[in-house]
Design a protein around this motif. Sequence first.
Motif, PDB file in Angstrom:
ATOM      1  N   ARG A   1      41.057  22.680  32.170  1.00  0.00           N
ATOM      2  CA  ARG A   1      39.884  23.098  32.934  1.00  0.00           C
ATOM      3  C   ARG A   1      40.058  24.543  33.377  1.00  0.00           C
ATOM      4  NH1 ARG A   1      37.148  20.139  38.085  1.00  0.00           N
ATOM      5  NH2 ARG A   1      35.893  21.903  38.715  1.00  0.00           N
ATOM      6  N   SER A   2      38.998  25.298  33.272  1.00  0.00           N
ATOM      7  CA  SER A   2      39.019  26.674  33.731  1.00  0.00           C
ATOM      8  C   SER A   2      38.302  26.730  35.078  1.00  0.00           C
ATOM      9  CB  SER A   2      38.314  27.582  32.726  1.00  0.00           C
ATOM     10  OG  SER A   2      38.214  28.880  33.256  1.00  0.00           O
ATOM     11  N   ASP A   3      39.015  27.142  36.111  1.00  0.00           N
ATOM     12  CA  ASP A   3      38.433  27.212  37.442  1.00  0.00           C
ATOM     13  C   ASP A   3      37.992  28.618  37.794  1.00  0.00           C
ATOM     14  OD1 ASP A   3      38.794  24.548  37.897  1.00  0.00           O
ATOM     15  OD2 ASP A   3      40.769  24.779  38.774  1.00  0.00           O
ATOM     16  N   GLU A   4      37.870  29.467  36.793  1.00  0.00           N
ATOM     17  CA  GLU A   4      37.456  30.834  37.054  1.00  0.00           C
ATOM     18  C   GLU A   4      35.987  30.840  37.468  1.00  0.00           C
ATOM     19  OE1 GLU A   4      36.861  34.997  34.656  1.00  0.00           O
ATOM     20  OE2 GLU A   4      38.211  33.497  33.863  1.00  0.00           O
ATOM     21  N   LEU A   5      35.735  31.370  38.638  1.00  0.00           N
ATOM     22  CA  LEU A   5      34.372  31.411  39.155  1.00  0.00           C
ATOM     23  C   LEU A   5      33.710  32.730  38.806  1.00  0.00           C
ATOM     24  CD1 LEU A   5      35.044  29.952  42.699  1.00  0.00           C
ATOM     25  CD2 LEU A   5      34.163  28.767  40.704  1.00  0.00           C
ATOM     26  N   LEU A   6      32.416  32.686  38.666  1.00  0.00           N
ATOM     27  CA  LEU A   6      31.652  33.894  38.419  1.00  0.00           C
ATOM     28  C   LEU A   6      31.616  34.685  39.715  1.00  0.00           C
ATOM     29  CD1 LEU A   6      29.889  35.432  36.409  1.00  0.00           C
ATOM     30  CD2 LEU A   6      27.954  34.159  37.292  1.00  0.00           C
ATOM     31  N   THR A   7      32.179  35.876  39.710  1.00  0.00           N
ATOM     32  CA  THR A   7      32.274  36.659  40.947  1.00  0.00           C
ATOM     33  C   THR A   7      31.137  37.655  41.081  1.00  0.00           C
ATOM     34  OG1 THR A   7      33.730  38.218  39.822  1.00  0.00           O
ATOM     35  CG2 THR A   7      34.772  36.440  41.065  1.00  0.00           C
ATOM     36  N   GLN A   8      30.548  38.082  39.968  1.00  0.00           N
ATOM     37  CA  GLN A   8      29.457  39.048  40.032  1.00  0.00           C
ATOM     38  C   GLN A   8      28.335  38.590  39.099  1.00  0.00           C
ATOM     39  OE1 GLN A   8      30.731  42.947  39.004  1.00  0.00           O
ATOM     40  NE2 GLN A   8      32.412  42.995  40.458  1.00  0.00           N
ATOM     41  N   SER A   9      27.128  38.813  39.535  1.00  0.00           N
ATOM     42  CA  SER A   9      25.990  38.505  38.701  1.00  0.00           C
ATOM     43  C   SER A   9      25.619  39.760  37.927  1.00  0.00           C
ATOM     44  CB  SER A   9      24.825  38.040  39.559  1.00  0.00           C
ATOM     45  OG  SER A   9      23.713  37.808  38.755  1.00  0.00           O
ATOM     46  N   GLN A  10      25.530  39.639  36.607  1.00  0.00           N
ATOM     47  CA  GLN A  10      25.196  40.794  35.779  1.00  0.00           C
ATOM     48  C   GLN A  10      24.030  40.437  34.865  1.00  0.00           C
ATOM     49  OE1 GLN A  10      28.787  41.630  33.682  1.00  0.00           O
ATOM     50  NE2 GLN A  10      29.858  42.385  35.486  1.00  0.00           N
TER      51      GLN A  10
END
Length: 76
Positions: free
Chosen positions: A55-64
């Motif tokens: 599982r990848s728990d990397e969250l989207l930190t910026q909206s582009q």
Amino acid sequence: MKYAILLAALALGGCGASGLTPAPGKELPVAPYGAKARPTPAQLLTPSNQARPDRSDELLTQSQDRRSDEFSLPPQ
């Protein structure tokens, strides 16, 4: 009625506790092409990384905003 369901659930739960072996007169599947040995039942029951990826728990930190796609053309 509740006790019958509970008893049936306990009985079915105990079925998986026994070790898995091939049926009498049957063998395990042949070794895969290129393998040196035939896989054991435990190895056959363990899913590979491809079957169950981490599982990848990397969250989207910026909206582009997405770039425009020059190749997304309407049908002619």
